[in-house]
Design an enzyme around this catalytic site. Structure first.
Site, PDB file in Angstrom:
ATOM      1  N   ASP A 121       0.855  -1.191   0.000  1.00 37.67           N
ATOM      2  CA  ASP A 121       0.000   0.000   0.000  1.00 37.67           C
ATOM      3  C   ASP A 121       0.891   1.241   0.000  1.00 37.67           C
ATOM      4  OD1 ASP A 121      -2.935   0.933   0.331  1.00 37.67           O
ATOM      5  OD2 ASP A 121      -1.820   2.152   1.769  1.00 37.67           O
ATOM      6  N   GLU A 150       2.080   5.214  -0.398  1.00 37.55           N
ATOM      7  CA  GLU A 150       1.588   6.526  -0.005  1.00 37.55           C
ATOM      8  C   GLU A 150       2.338   7.585  -0.790  1.00 37.55           C
ATOM      9  OE1 GLU A 150      -0.930   7.356   1.891  1.00 37.55           O
ATOM     10  OE2 GLU A 150      -1.397   5.306   2.507  1.00 37.55           O
ATOM     11  N   ASP A 181      -1.814   1.607  -7.282  1.00 33.68           N
ATOM     12  CA  ASP A 181      -0.434   1.448  -6.813  1.00 33.68           C
ATOM     13  C   ASP A 181       0.495   0.941  -7.905  1.00 33.68           C
ATOM     14  OD1 ASP A 181      -0.679   1.503  -3.489  1.00 33.68           O
ATOM     15  OD2 ASP A 181      -2.469   0.772  -4.514  1.00 33.68           O
ATOM     16  N   HIS A 205      -4.138   5.927   6.037  1.00 29.53           N
ATOM     17  CA  HIS A 205      -3.248   6.692   5.165  1.00 29.53           C
ATOM     18  C   HIS A 205      -1.833   6.804   5.714  1.00 29.53           C
ATOM     19  CE1 HIS A 205      -6.433   7.345   2.427  1.00 29.53           C
ATOM     20  NE2 HIS A 205      -7.110   8.149   3.217  1.00 29.53           N
ATOM     21  N   ASP A 236      -1.899   0.875   6.951  1.00 24.97           N
ATOM     22  CA  ASP A 236      -2.865   0.448   5.934  1.00 24.97           C
ATOM     23  C   ASP A 236      -2.522  -0.934   5.393  1.00 24.97           C
ATOM     24  OD1 ASP A 236      -4.428   2.668   6.171  1.00 24.97           O
ATOM     25  OD2 ASP A 236      -3.730   3.656   4.346  1.00 24.97           O
TER      26      ASP A 236
END
Length: 329
Positions: free
Chosen positions: A125, A127, A226, A283, A288
């Site tokens: 995940d 960011e 992603d 987030h 996450d």
């Protein structure tokens, strides 16, 4: 080619660090973490009606994960391999240093899993909307649901001024109280991938002799953004070729839709429907990734077959084939 499995159980997980003062830490090169024994704790007992799940049923059963230990925020210096406070009892009492702590499973749940076509799921995940800021991956055994290991790095943008970076990080990580950790540990994306490839090789998940593809493993993401969009964009910004191991992935939203026959717009929706409380900060990438891993564990325990949902055309990297007829668009 078959490889022997290495069971590592992990390190920490990272919840929000509100109102926490962190002492300075040194930049000390740190090898990959040593193996640790898998942990098993009892889950809440299930009724007879829950032992065989019907995906089309109107409700989704809950599998509470109850630990005898209270939840603690993850030491993000530790996830970077740079924690110098491992002998400090106060620090150890305040921060979690075991990633598997919130992802423990039972032998009972493992018996409910259907046979998978992969050995490992790499829950990812990212960011960062302008450039990637955080690259967390949790390695989950597809057959036992155990956390095997993790990889986590903060990423320093390559085409932003120092002033813009500071504003970007303050707006993104300042609200979680981990902006200092980011500044102390972030490295360029090229370096992140170089270290990540060494991690993959250590686990025998990737190598040039394997044709550049992952070996019996696949990335699991909550959406296509992603790997379909952000990683290729970042590779262009970082002036590097898209690595071959990013050619296919599993969009958990599509698997969720086809298994439970219901749409989930994101991680928070899945967790709400599966009665999984949010752990950590939404987030914050590592948090996450752990919460997405909990969804993966829950689906495996319900008997879901988690398969590749998207594959990139190696001759035309912009073209992606979506393998599920019913999918989230």
């Amino acid at each position: 080619m078959a490889f022997a499995r290495v069971r590592l159980t992990t390190l920490p997980m990272i919840p929000s660090l509100f109102s926490i003062t962190l002492k300075p830490f040194l930049h000390i090169p740190h090898p990959l973490p040593p193996p640790m024994r898998s942990l098993f704790i009892p889950f809440a007992s299930l009724s007879a009606s829950q032992t065989h799940h019907d995906p089309s049923a109107p409700s989704v059963p809950s599998y509470p994960r109850k630990s005898s230990q209270p939840w603690k925020p993850m030491c993000l210096y530790y996830t970077q391999g740079k924690c110098t406070m491992m002998e400090d009892p106060t620090h150890l009492e305040k921060f979690n240093h075991d990633c598997s702590r919130d992802l423990q499973v039972t032998n009972y749940m493992s018996h409910r899993i259907c046979s998978q076509n992969l050995d490992y799921f790499l829950v990812l995940d990212l960011e960062g909307k302008i450039e990637i800021l955080e690259f967390p991956v949790l390695m989950i055994d597809a057959n036992t649901m155990d956390v095997v290991d993790f990889f986590h790095r903060f990423v320093r943008p390559s085409e932003m001024s120092e002033k813009r970076i500071n504003e970007y990080i303050e707006g993104k990580y300042g609200k979680f109280g981990v902006d200092r950790v980011w500044h102390d540990t972030a490295i360029p994306f090229k370096d992140v991938l170089q270290q990540f490839e060494a991690w993959l090789i250590q686990h025998q998940l990737w190598g040039e002799e394997l044709g550049g593809c992952l070996n019996r493993a696949a990335f699991v993401t909550c959406g296509n953004w992603d790997l379909k969009t952000k990683v290729p964009e970042q590779c262009k910004v970082s002036r590097m070729k898209l690595p071959s191991y990013f050619m296919e992935w599993i969009n958990l939203k599509d698997v969720y839709l086809n298994f439970y026959k219901r749409r989930a717009t994101g991680m928070m929706t899945m967790m709400k429907e599966l009665h999984l409380p949010l752990l950590g900060s939404h987030h914050l990438g590592f948090d996450d990734s752990k919460n997405i891993a909990r969804v993966v564990q829950h689906m495996l325990a319900d008997g879901a077959l988690i398969e590749i949902t998207a594959r990139r055309n190696p001759d035309s990297l912009e073209k992606v084939e979506f393998l599920f007829k019913n999918r989230i668009r």
